[in-house]
Design a protein around this motif. Sequence first.
Motif, PDB file in Angstrom:
ATOM      1  N   GLU A  47       0.667  -1.273   0.015  1.00  0.00           N
ATOM      2  CA  GLU A  47      -0.074  -0.094  -0.036  1.00  0.00           C
ATOM      3  C   GLU A  47       0.894   1.213   0.006  1.00  0.00           C
ATOM      4  OE1 GLU A  47      -3.446   2.222   2.867  1.00  0.00           O
ATOM      5  OE2 GLU A  47      -2.603   0.245   3.271  1.00  0.00           O
ATOM      6  N   THR A  48       1.909   1.318   0.835  1.00  0.00           N
ATOM      7  CA  THR A  48       2.615   2.497   0.924  1.00  0.00           C
ATOM      8  C   THR A  48       3.169   2.846  -0.382  1.00  0.00           C
ATOM      9  OG1 THR A  48       4.520   1.141   1.639  1.00  0.00           O
ATOM     10  CG2 THR A  48       3.522   2.491   3.360  1.00  0.00           C
ATOM     11  N   HIS A  49       3.682   1.815  -1.175  1.00  0.00           N
ATOM     12  CA  HIS A  49       4.445   2.013  -2.575  1.00  0.00           C
ATOM     13  C   HIS A  49       3.324   2.493  -3.476  1.00  0.00           C
ATOM     14  CE1 HIS A  49       8.276   1.012  -1.056  1.00  0.00           C
ATOM     15  NE2 HIS A  49       7.812  -0.281  -0.893  1.00  0.00           N
ATOM     16  N   ALA A  50       1.979   1.873  -3.465  1.00  0.00           N
ATOM     17  CA  ALA A  50       0.986   2.279  -4.484  1.00  0.00           C
ATOM     18  C   ALA A  50       0.573   3.621  -4.219  1.00  0.00           C
ATOM     19  CB  ALA A  50      -0.146   1.345  -3.920  1.00  0.00           C
ATOM     20  N   ARG A  51       0.574   4.129  -2.765  1.00  0.00           N
ATOM     21  CA  ARG A  51       0.121   5.514  -2.666  1.00  0.00           C
ATOM     22  C   ARG A  51       1.143   6.516  -2.994  1.00  0.00           C
ATOM     23  NH1 ARG A  51      -4.898   5.751  -0.485  1.00  0.00           N
ATOM     24  NH2 ARG A  51      -5.455   3.867   0.777  1.00  0.00           N
ATOM     25  N   ARG A  52       2.352   6.075  -2.734  1.00  0.00           N
ATOM     26  CA  ARG A  52       3.569   7.075  -2.769  1.00  0.00           C
ATOM     27  C   ARG A  52       3.842   7.255  -4.530  1.00  0.00           C
ATOM     28  NH1 ARG A  52       9.789   5.558  -1.348  1.00  0.00           N
ATOM     29  NH2 ARG A  52      10.761   7.364  -2.280  1.00  0.00           N
ATOM     30  N   TYR A  53       3.672   6.226  -5.303  1.00  0.00           N
ATOM     31  CA  TYR A  53       3.941   6.254  -6.660  1.00  0.00           C
ATOM     32  C   TYR A  53       2.584   6.310  -7.508  1.00  0.00           C
ATOM     33  CZ  TYR A  53       8.452   4.574  -5.353  1.00  0.00           C
ATOM     34  OH  TYR A  53       9.830   4.432  -4.882  1.00  0.00           O
ATOM     35  N   ARG A  54       1.499   6.527  -6.767  1.00  0.00           N
ATOM     36  CA  ARG A  54       0.268   6.507  -7.640  1.00  0.00           C
ATOM     37  C   ARG A  54       0.286   5.434  -8.541  1.00  0.00           C
ATOM     38  NH1 ARG A  54      -0.553  10.234  -4.235  1.00  0.00           N
ATOM     39  NH2 ARG A  54      -1.476  12.385  -4.642  1.00  0.00           N
ATOM     40  N   SER A  55       0.332   4.178  -8.199  1.00  0.00           N
ATOM     41  CA  SER A  55       0.351   3.087  -9.197  1.00  0.00           C
ATOM     42  C   SER A  55      -0.538   1.766  -8.596  1.00  0.00           C
ATOM     43  CB  SER A  55       1.632   2.535  -9.233  1.00  0.00           C
ATOM     44  OG  SER A  55       2.673   3.579  -9.523  1.00  0.00           O
ATOM     45  N   ILE A  56      -1.177   1.040  -9.510  1.00  0.00           N
ATOM     46  CA  ILE A  56      -1.949  -0.223  -9.055  1.00  0.00           C
ATOM     47  C   ILE A  56      -1.676  -1.069 -10.107  1.00  0.00           C
ATOM     48  CG2 ILE A  56      -3.826   1.040 -10.584  1.00  0.00           C
ATOM     49  CD1 ILE A  56      -5.671  -0.368  -8.257  1.00  0.00           C
ATOM     50  N   VAL A  57      -1.516  -2.279  -9.568  1.00  0.00           N
ATOM     51  CA  VAL A  57      -1.264  -3.511 -10.611  1.00  0.00           C
ATOM     52  C   VAL A  57      -2.580  -3.985 -11.220  1.00  0.00           C
ATOM     53  CG1 VAL A  57      -0.480  -5.874 -10.815  1.00  0.00           C
ATOM     54  CG2 VAL A  57       0.857  -4.246  -9.092  1.00  0.00           C
ATOM     55  N   ASP A  59       1.070   8.765 -13.785  1.00  0.00           N
ATOM     56  CA  ASP A  59       2.207   9.224 -14.781  1.00  0.00           C
ATOM     57  C   ASP A  59       3.285   8.357 -14.898  1.00  0.00           C
ATOM     58  OD1 ASP A  59       4.065  10.982 -15.831  1.00  0.00           O
ATOM     59  OD2 ASP A  59       4.976  12.224 -14.126  1.00  0.00           O
ATOM     60  N   PRO A  60       3.335   7.631 -16.100  1.00  0.00           N
ATOM     61  CA  PRO A  60       3.897   6.725 -16.574  1.00  0.00           C
ATOM     62  C   PRO A  60       5.219   7.295 -17.036  1.00  0.00           C
ATOM     63  CG  PRO A  60       1.676   6.322 -17.210  1.00  0.00           C
ATOM     64  CD  PRO A  60       1.642   7.547 -16.967  1.00  0.00           C
ATOM     65  N   THR A  61       5.361   8.661 -17.224  1.00  0.00           N
ATOM     66  CA  THR A  61       6.528   9.145 -17.923  1.00  0.00           C
ATOM     67  C   THR A  61       7.515   9.232 -16.909  1.00  0.00           C
ATOM     68  OG1 THR A  61       5.846  11.408 -17.422  1.00  0.00           O
ATOM     69  CG2 THR A  61       4.790  10.443 -19.448  1.00  0.00           C
ATOM     70  N   VAL A  81      -3.699   6.196 -16.301  1.00  0.00           N
ATOM     71  CA  VAL A  81      -5.102   5.983 -15.909  1.00  0.00           C
ATOM     72  C   VAL A  81      -5.202   7.628 -15.228  1.00  0.00           C
ATOM     73  CG1 VAL A  81      -5.153   3.511 -15.171  1.00  0.00           C
ATOM     74  CG2 VAL A  81      -4.236   5.143 -13.511  1.00  0.00           C
ATOM     75  N   ARG A  82      -6.640   7.658 -14.956  1.00  0.00           N
ATOM     76  CA  ARG A  82      -6.825   8.908 -14.307  1.00  0.00           C
ATOM     77  C   ARG A  82      -6.763   8.944 -13.014  1.00  0.00           C
ATOM     78  NH1 ARG A  82     -11.469   8.787 -18.160  1.00  0.00           N
ATOM     79  NH2 ARG A  82     -12.670   7.493 -16.940  1.00  0.00           N
ATOM     80  N   GLU A  83      -5.830   9.935 -12.289  1.00  0.00           N
ATOM     81  CA  GLU A  83      -5.420   9.967 -11.088  1.00  0.00           C
ATOM     82  C   GLU A  83      -6.426   9.846  -9.987  1.00  0.00           C
ATOM     83  OE1 GLU A  83      -1.976  12.355  -8.532  1.00  0.00           O
ATOM     84  OE2 GLU A  83      -3.051  13.491 -10.011  1.00  0.00           O
ATOM     85  N   GLN A  84      -7.803  10.540 -10.345  1.00  0.00           N
ATOM     86  CA  GLN A  84      -8.735  10.568  -9.069  1.00  0.00           C
ATOM     87  C   GLN A  84      -9.241   9.263  -8.990  1.00  0.00           C
ATOM     88  OE1 GLN A  84      -9.006  13.022  -6.716  1.00  0.00           O
ATOM     89  NE2 GLN A  84     -10.138  11.431  -5.901  1.00  0.00           N
ATOM     90  N   GLU A  85      -9.512   8.522 -10.073  1.00  0.00           N
ATOM     91  CA  GLU A  85     -10.305   7.056 -10.310  1.00  0.00           C
ATOM     92  C   GLU A  85      -9.059   6.174  -9.614  1.00  0.00           C
ATOM     93  OE1 GLU A  85     -10.760   5.871 -14.005  1.00  0.00           O
ATOM     94  OE2 GLU A  85     -12.624   6.967 -14.487  1.00  0.00           O
ATOM     95  N   LEU A  86      -7.928   6.475  -9.781  1.00  0.00           N
ATOM     96  CA  LEU A  86      -6.901   5.333  -9.171  1.00  0.00           C
ATOM     97  C   LEU A  86      -6.802   5.651  -7.791  1.00  0.00           C
ATOM     98  CD1 LEU A  86      -4.041   4.064  -9.208  1.00  0.00           C
ATOM     99  CD2 LEU A  86      -3.186   6.330  -9.499  1.00  0.00           C
TER     100      LEU A  86
END
Length: 572
Positions: free
Chosen positions: A85-95, A109-111, A132-137
Motif C-alpha cells: 500500500e505505501t508504494h502504491a500510494r507514494r507512486y500513484r500506481s496499481i497492478v 504518470d508513466p513518464t 489512468v486517471r489519478e482520481q479514479e486511481l
Amino acid sequence: MENPVRKKVRVGDLLLEKKLITEEQLMQALAEQKKTGKKLGRAITDLGFVSEDQLLSTLAAFFNYPYIDLSRFRINQQLVMKLPETHARRYRSIVLSQDANGVLVGMSDPTDLMVLDDLQRILQTPVNPAFVREQELLTILDSVYRRQEQMATIAGELEGELRGSEFDISEMASASDVNDAPVVRLLQSLFEDAVQVKASDIHIEPEENQLRIRLRVDGELQEQVMKERRVASALVSRLKIMSGLDISEKRLPQDGRFNIRVLQKNIDVRLSTMPVQFGEAVVMRLLDQSAGMLDMTTLGMPEKVQQRFDYLIHRPHGLVLVTGPTGSGKTTTLYAALTRLNQPAKKIITAEDPIEYRLPRINQVQINPKVGLEFATILRAALRQDPDIVLVGEMRDHETAEIGLRAAMTGHMVLSTLHTNDAVSTIARLLDMGVDRYLVASSLRAVVAQRLVKKLCPHCQQNYTPDAQEKIWLESLETGSSLTTFRAASGCHHCHNTGYQGRIGVYELLEMTQELVAAMRRDDQQAFAEQALRQPGFRALALCALDYAREGITSLDEVFRVSATLDEGLSG
C-alpha cells in the motif's frame, strides 16, 4: 513484451504540436507550474485548457502505452496487493494484470522513469505501464487497501509504546492533546475507513491474543484482525473519554455519544461498552448528520404505496404503524415522514430511544428509564403539550399502546413502530398486548411492513437465469415469474467484492377498510387475512422484493432471503 521504450517528452511541446493548446496558454500553464509546484500536465488540465482525457489519450498515443478507464476495468484484488500500500500510494500506481511478459501497472504518470525503475525492483518482474486517471486511481486504492496497512502500522507503534511505558493506559489515552498520538491516529483511520465504506456500525472486540475490528456494511459484518491485543484497552479508554464515560469502570456496561468530523462529514457516534472475557467490547453506531434527512422519494416505496402513505400521515388523526424486525429501516421511514410533516403550522413531539437524528422545530425527547422517563410517561406529558403529531419510537407494552391509540382517537396523528413480521399479523400483536379491540378498530388507520434488501452493484452485476428449483418457487410465488431473466451479484472493487452497493426498502401497506374492521371486531382472523390479501393495491413484501429483482435492482437471493423471514402463505 520487453521493457517499454524509454522516451522523454516535453508535455507542453507535444500539446502544442497536436494544436491542443496555444503558445499563450502554455506560458500561462508554465507560470502556474512555477507558482504551485504542480506538474505541467496537471497545471494545464487544472486551468481547463485541455481535459484530463485529452491529455492522457495524447500521451498514451505518443508513448504507445494503453490508456485504461478504471471505472470499467475489473480489478483483481489479489494482484493489486502484490504492490504494498505505501508504494502504491507514494507512486500513484496499481497492478492491473499479469501475464508471461510481466505486470500491467496503471499509473497517474508513466513518464516518470525513476518510478518505473522502483516499481520493477519492488515487483521483481517487468513493468508495462498504462495511463489512468489519478482520481479514479486514488478512489480504487482507498477501496482495495481499506487503510489496513496504515492501521496495522499505527497499532504496532501503539503496542510498542504500551509495552515500554510505565504509565497507566488511561493516562496515555487521555494525554492526547497531541493529534499525532498513535491512539488518536488509529481511531482516525478506523473512522475514515468506516465512513468511506458507508458502515453503519463499528465493533471492537478484544480476544486473548488479538483484537478483532468489524464493520457492518449493508447489514453484513466485514472483519479485520490485529495481533496487537494490548491496543484494545487504549482504544476503549480513548473512546470513553470522547464519550464522557467513566474510564475506571470496566465491570459494567456504559452508553455514551460524541460527534466527530470525518472526511468532511459530521458523524454522530452512539457508543455502547460491554465487559467481556478479555476486556471491554465496544459497538459504535455511526449516524451521518451532514447527509441530510432521507426524503420519502428516496426510501424505495413503490409510487402508489408512497402516495397512499403520504395521504395517511397527513390525516388530522389516527395511528399509522411501521413494522418489521430490528434493522429493517423503520426509524428511517418514520424520520422521512416527520421531515415531510415538519411545517411551522404543526406541533410535533417525539419520544425516542435513542434520538438518532436531530430535527429542527420538532420537540424530541430521549427516554431515560433510570429516572422513570419511559415511553408511556413521555406520551402522557406530550399530550398536555398541545401537539398535532406525536411519534412514539416503539410500542413496547400495553400501557404505551393504549395511550397511543387513545391519543389517535382524540384528535392526534400518532406514528409508531412495532416488531411484527408483516402487516397482517400486526393486529393480532396489538390485541395480544391486551389492547381493547374497539380501540384498535377506532384508531388504527394503516400498517406499513418493511424489510431492507441489498442493491446490486451497478458495475459488476450479470445476467442470471433461475434453475429448475427456483423456477418452481417463483411460479408458486406469482404466476409467470419464472419466465424472467434476472440479475445476480458478482463482485468488484466498487462494492468491495460483495456484489452489492447500498440497500433499498421493500414495503407492504395495509389500510384499514370497513371490511377489515368488521372481520377484526368478529375476531375472524382467517377472514381478516383473506380480505387483506384481496385488498386493491395490497402487494405482499416478497412480491415487492420480486418487482425489484425483475427491474435488476436486487438479486433473487435477496428475494428468497426476504421470503424466508415471512410466514408461509402470506406470499401467495
